[in-house]
Design an enzyme around this catalytic site. Structure first.
Site, short mmCIF file in Angstrom:
data_model
loop_
_atom_site.label_atom_id
_atom_site.label_comp_id
_atom_site.label_asym_id
_atom_site.label_seq_id
_atom_site.Cartn_x
_atom_site.Cartn_y
_atom_site.Cartn_z
N GLN A 1 -0.02 4.38 7.28
CA GLN A 1 -0.89 5.03 6.29
C GLN A 1 -0.65 4.44 4.91
O GLN A 1 0.49 4.25 4.48
CB GLN A 1 -0.58 6.53 6.27
CG GLN A 1 -1.35 7.31 5.22
CD GLN A 1 -0.71 8.66 4.93
OE1 GLN A 1 0.22 9.08 5.62
NE2 GLN A 1 -1.20 9.33 3.90
N HIS B 1 0.79 -1.23 0.00
CA HIS B 1 0.00 0.00 0.00
C HIS B 1 0.82 1.29 0.00
O HIS B 1 0.24 2.37 -0.01
CB HIS B 1 -0.99 0.00 1.16
CG HIS B 1 -0.36 0.03 2.53
ND1 HIS B 1 -1.04 0.48 3.64
CD2 HIS B 1 0.88 -0.33 2.97
CE1 HIS B 1 -0.27 0.38 4.71
NE2 HIS B 1 0.89 -0.10 4.33
N HIS B 2 2.14 1.19 0.01
CA HIS B 2 2.97 2.40 -0.09
C HIS B 2 3.37 2.71 -1.54
O HIS B 2 3.96 3.76 -1.79
CB HIS B 2 4.23 2.28 0.76
CG HIS B 2 3.96 2.13 2.22
ND1 HIS B 2 3.17 3.02 2.92
CD2 HIS B 2 4.36 1.19 3.12
CE1 HIS B 2 3.10 2.63 4.19
NE2 HIS B 2 3.81 1.52 4.33
N CYS B 3 3.08 1.80 -2.44
CA CYS B 3 3.48 2.00 -3.84
C CYS B 3 2.34 2.63 -4.63
O CYS B 3 1.19 2.19 -4.56
CB CYS B 3 3.87 0.67 -4.48
SG CYS B 3 4.57 0.86 -6.13
N ASN C 1 -0.38 5.35 1.77
CA ASN C 1 -0.23 6.52 0.90
C ASN C 1 -0.14 6.19 -0.58
O ASN C 1 -0.42 7.06 -1.42
CB ASN C 1 1.00 7.34 1.32
CG ASN C 1 2.29 6.57 1.22
OD1 ASN C 1 2.37 5.38 1.54
ND2 ASN C 1 3.35 7.25 0.78
#
Length: 328
Positions: free
Chosen positions: A156, A114-116, A158
């Site tokens: 988070q 979920h950070h990519c 992001n």
């Protein structure tokens, strides 16, 4: 190659989860689908070619995975030993999206990067599998036009937030430790339901917030699919998460999300995301077993129960086969 020893992430946790489930005799051949590696064509549905070309440089991959020695490896080894497994997990998330629509639920024992975002990786996330799964469903599966992301990893999310910043088809709920990576203020603008936690948040407060806000999110958004990012880095003692949730608290959290999906008759795709302790794999397996024992996941659960008549029609007509998602 021993690279997993250079990062706090337990790189073997996904295989351990499968082995635990086999030991418990939950997994049978008809309940597991082998993930296929996402091809460059698949990745280009979301990623820019410029970003994919950057991954041909070992120092870029070393930065994304936070494993500095990777920069010393020839890129063909990086592709084979580091990126190919991540591409396979990414393919698994895409495939699981279609499976969730077909049968009401799917779990990718992996994924949740979920950070990519489309043009930038980070935080051990090289491919935007959540964005890809949603885009594939929107573009190639008739009747799926709204998605809700429920991101319960300690960090988070992001990446998908940046990707869906101005896309009103995607509703994002994110519950995370406000004090840790990535602290992406720009990406936070995409969150429709933001729940910021303090250091050391424990079970009672956490579960109350999750249950309240999951119900609120589904009442507001009424999606065709839920993407549930079920990170276990919320576990007490996690070196990066900073929260204090017990193993049973994680099991109860997953149960609450799946029960809400069932009550609202919305298909759900779960990915396992972050989790940086050796005991994480056992907890994930225990949670899946609990979902099965409660019949929140089973062979009889079908998305024909879905409230959206367009989805019901799509399921009855079996419009698409898995292979038509272009994962060859």
């Amino acid at each position: 190659m021993g690279l997993e020893k250079l990062h706090p992430f337990d790189a073997g946790k996904w295989g351990k989860v499968i082995n635990f489930l086999k030991e418990e005799k939950l997994i049978a051949d008809d309940l597991i689908v082998q993930a296929r590696e996402a091809t460059e064509e698949d990745l280009l549905v979301v990623h820019t070619r410029r970003y994919l070309n950057k991954l041909k440089w070992s120092f870029v991959v070393a930065t994304i995975t936070e494993i500095p020695p990777v920069l010393l490896l020839p890129n063909f080894l990086v592709q084979r030993k580091v990126l190919k497994p991540l591409r396979t997990q990414t393919g698994g998330t895409i495939m699981a999206g279609k499976l969730a629509i077909d049968r009401g639920w799917a779990i990718n024992v992996g994924g949740g990067f979920h950070h990519c975002s489309s043009d930038k990786g980070g935080g051990f996330c090289a491919y935007a599998d959540i964005t890809l799964a949603i885009k594939f469903l929107f573009e190639r599966v008739e009747g799926v036009s709204k998605a809700t992301i429920i991101d319960l990893d300690a960090h988070q999310g992001n990446g998908h937030e940046r990707d869906f910043m101005d896309d009103h088809r995607v509703y994002i709920m994110d519950v995370y430790n406000r004090y840790i990576y990535p602290g992406d203020g720009f990406a936070k603008r995409a969150i429709k339901r933001k729940v910021e936690l303090d250091w050391g948040t424990e079970d009672t407060e956490y579960l109350q917030k999750v249950q309240t806000h999951v119900e609120g999110a589904l009442n507001e958004s009424r999606p065709d699919i839920i993407i549930y990012n079920a990170g276990t880095d919320i576990l007490d003692g996690d070196p990066l998460g900073g929260l204090a949730i017990s193993p049973q608290g994680i099991v109860k959290r997953d149960e609450a999300v799946f029960r809400a999906a069932r009550n609202h008759r919305i298909p759900i795709l779960m990915v396992t995301s972050g989790g940086y302790q050796k005991r994480t794999a056992r907890i994930i397996a225990d949670s899946i077993l609990n979902l099965h024992n409660l019949r929140l996941i089973d062979k009889e659960l079908a998305t024909s129960e879905a409230k959206n008549p367009k989805v019901e029609l799509m399921i009855r007509e079996s419009i698409l086969d898995l292979t038509n998602l272009s994962l060859q």
